[in-house]
Design a protein around this motif. Structure first.
Motif, short mmCIF file in Angstrom:
data_model
loop_
_atom_site.label_atom_id
_atom_site.label_comp_id
_atom_site.label_asym_id
_atom_site.label_seq_id
_atom_site.Cartn_x
_atom_site.Cartn_y
_atom_site.Cartn_z
N ALA A 1 -57.11 83.45 -91.35
CA ALA A 1 -56.15 83.49 -90.25
C ALA A 1 -55.11 82.38 -90.39
O ALA A 1 -55.45 81.21 -90.38
CB ALA A 1 -56.89 83.34 -88.92
N PRO A 2 -53.83 82.73 -90.55
CA PRO A 2 -52.78 81.71 -90.67
C PRO A 2 -52.62 80.97 -89.35
O PRO A 2 -52.73 81.56 -88.27
CB PRO A 2 -51.53 82.53 -91.00
N ASP A 3 -52.34 79.66 -89.42
CA ASP A 3 -52.17 78.86 -88.21
C ASP A 3 -51.12 79.46 -87.30
O ASP A 3 -51.25 79.43 -86.07
CB ASP A 3 -51.78 77.43 -88.58
N ILE A 4 -50.07 80.01 -87.89
CA ILE A 4 -48.95 80.52 -87.11
C ILE A 4 -49.33 81.75 -86.27
O ILE A 4 -48.67 82.08 -85.29
CB ILE A 4 -47.76 80.85 -88.06
N TRP A 5 -50.45 82.41 -86.64
CA TRP A 5 -50.90 83.59 -85.89
C TRP A 5 -52.03 83.28 -84.92
O TRP A 5 -52.41 84.14 -84.12
CB TRP A 5 -51.35 84.68 -86.86
N VAL A 6 -52.60 82.08 -84.98
CA VAL A 6 -53.72 81.73 -84.09
C VAL A 6 -53.24 81.80 -82.64
O VAL A 6 -52.17 81.26 -82.29
CB VAL A 6 -54.27 80.33 -84.42
N GLY A 7 -54.02 82.46 -81.79
CA GLY A 7 -53.67 82.61 -80.39
C GLY A 7 -52.92 83.89 -80.09
O GLY A 7 -52.72 84.23 -78.91
N THR B 1 -54.60 90.46 -82.04
CA THR B 1 -54.79 91.17 -83.31
C THR B 1 -53.93 92.42 -83.38
O THR B 1 -53.43 92.79 -84.44
CB THR B 1 -56.26 91.56 -83.52
N ILE B 2 -53.73 93.06 -82.23
CA ILE B 2 -52.94 94.30 -82.23
C ILE B 2 -51.49 94.02 -82.61
O ILE B 2 -50.82 94.85 -83.23
CB ILE B 2 -53.03 95.01 -80.85
N ASP B 3 -50.99 92.81 -82.25
CA ASP B 3 -49.62 92.46 -82.63
C ASP B 3 -49.50 92.30 -84.15
O ASP B 3 -48.53 92.75 -84.76
CB ASP B 3 -49.20 91.16 -81.93
N LEU B 4 -50.50 91.65 -84.75
CA LEU B 4 -50.47 91.49 -86.21
C LEU B 4 -50.53 92.84 -86.90
O LEU B 4 -49.82 93.09 -87.87
CB LEU B 4 -51.63 90.60 -86.66
N GLN B 5 -51.37 93.73 -86.38
CA GLN B 5 -51.50 95.05 -86.99
C GLN B 5 -50.20 95.84 -86.91
O GLN B 5 -49.77 96.46 -87.90
CB GLN B 5 -52.63 95.82 -86.32
N GLU B 6 -49.58 95.81 -85.75
CA GLU B 6 -48.34 96.58 -85.57
C GLU B 6 -47.22 96.03 -86.43
O GLU B 6 -46.47 96.77 -87.06
CB GLU B 6 -47.94 96.56 -84.09
N GLN B 7 -47.10 94.69 -86.48
CA GLN B 7 -45.97 94.10 -87.19
C GLN B 7 -46.16 94.14 -88.71
O GLN B 7 -45.18 94.21 -89.46
CB GLN B 7 -45.76 92.66 -86.71
N THR B 8 -47.40 94.11 -89.18
CA THR B 8 -47.64 94.17 -90.63
C THR B 8 -47.84 95.58 -91.13
O THR B 8 -47.90 95.81 -92.34
CB THR B 8 -48.90 93.35 -91.01
N ARG B 9 -47.98 96.53 -90.19
CA ARG B 9 -48.29 97.92 -90.54
C ARG B 9 -49.59 98.00 -91.33
O ARG B 9 -49.71 98.70 -92.34
CB ARG B 9 -47.13 98.58 -91.31
N PRO C 1 -62.33 94.10 -83.94
CA PRO C 1 -61.29 93.76 -82.98
C PRO C 1 -61.09 94.85 -81.93
O PRO C 1 -61.31 96.03 -82.20
CB PRO C 1 -60.04 93.61 -83.86
N THR C 2 -60.71 94.43 -80.73
CA THR C 2 -60.39 95.36 -79.65
C THR C 2 -58.93 95.16 -79.26
O THR C 2 -58.21 94.33 -79.82
CB THR C 2 -61.29 95.09 -78.42
N GLN C 3 -58.49 95.91 -78.26
CA GLN C 3 -57.12 95.78 -77.78
C GLN C 3 -56.83 94.37 -77.27
O GLN C 3 -55.71 93.88 -77.33
CB GLN C 3 -56.87 96.79 -76.64
N GLU C 4 -57.88 93.70 -76.76
CA GLU C 4 -57.69 92.38 -76.15
C GLU C 4 -57.99 91.23 -77.12
O GLU C 4 -57.83 90.06 -76.76
CB GLU C 4 -58.59 92.22 -74.92
#
Length: 214
Positions: A148-154, A157-165, A180-183
């Motif tokens: 997990a990159p420091d910049i993504w901590v907090g 997970t759904i945001d990372l998935q959507e933005q990275t495809r 992982p769940t939606q939350e």
């Protein structure tokens, strides 16, 4: 078939999981590796011999592993188990990766020891993303381990998935696997197992490095 370090470990692991196991090896001393608590059958003989396989109870078997130290023996035993006795789940350890690919295409699952070891070392030497943990046979889909990159901590997970495809198959967190769940939120120390299309890998790692979009 084979009671070396791999075979004996495999046999004990299967027995711990409440499976009934029979082990074949041409050297009776090899069975010492199984330890005094092993309750399975120990058959001394050549593992690709039909009589030995029958003695080991292959007619009742759900699976067969050929893990001796010889490629030829493992190949022959695997083919006999599959073609003569009709065992569907057959795995053969093959040291020669070229031969392993041939038998993989024939429907015999192979573990090419040298190549597997080399790949594992490569994944730990090269930068993150340079070599995936798994790539499907067509080369279309890959699975990558990403700390997990420091910049993504907090961030979710759904945001990372959507933005990275990509998709997070699971997260290693504090020694346990987590789905992982939606939350779900990415935490420090997480190890993300990302599933993505090969063609999308460059984009995914670019987004991971850049950080989340607001």
């Amino acid at each position: 078939m084979g009671c070396g370090r791999v075979g004996s470990t495999l046999a004990r692991d299967l027995e711990v999981r409440n499976h009934t196991v029979a082990v074949i090896d041409s050297h009776p001393d090899a069975f010492r590796r199984l330890g005094p608590d092993f309750n399975g059958d120990k058959i001394t003989g050549v593992g690709f011999d039909q009589e030995m396989l029958t003695k080991a109870g292959i007619q009742r078997a759900d699976a067969f592993a050929a893990v001796s130290s010889g490629d030829n023996s493992n190949i022959i035993a695997a083919r006999v188990a599959r073609e003569t006795f009709g065992i569907d789940q057959v795995v053969a350890r093959i040291y020669d990766p070229g031969r392993a690919e041939v038998y993989q295409r024939l429907g015999i699952t192979t573990v090419a020891t040298v190549k597997w070891t080399s790949d594992q070392i490569l994944r730990r030497l090269l930068p993150v993303g340079a070599e995936p943990d798994f790539r499907d046979p067509s080369g279309t889909v890959r699975v990558d381990q990403v700390p997990a990159p420091d910049i993504w901590v907090g961030h979710r997970t759904i945001d990372l998935q959507e933005q990275t495809r990509s998709r997070i198959a699971w997260i290693d967190r504090l020694g346990e696997g987590t789905l992982p769940t939606q939350e779900s939120v990415i935490q420090e120390g997480d190890l993300l197992h990302l599933v993505m299309r090969e063609e999308n890998a460059a984009h995914a790692y670019s987004v991971i490095e850049k950080g989340p979009e607001d």
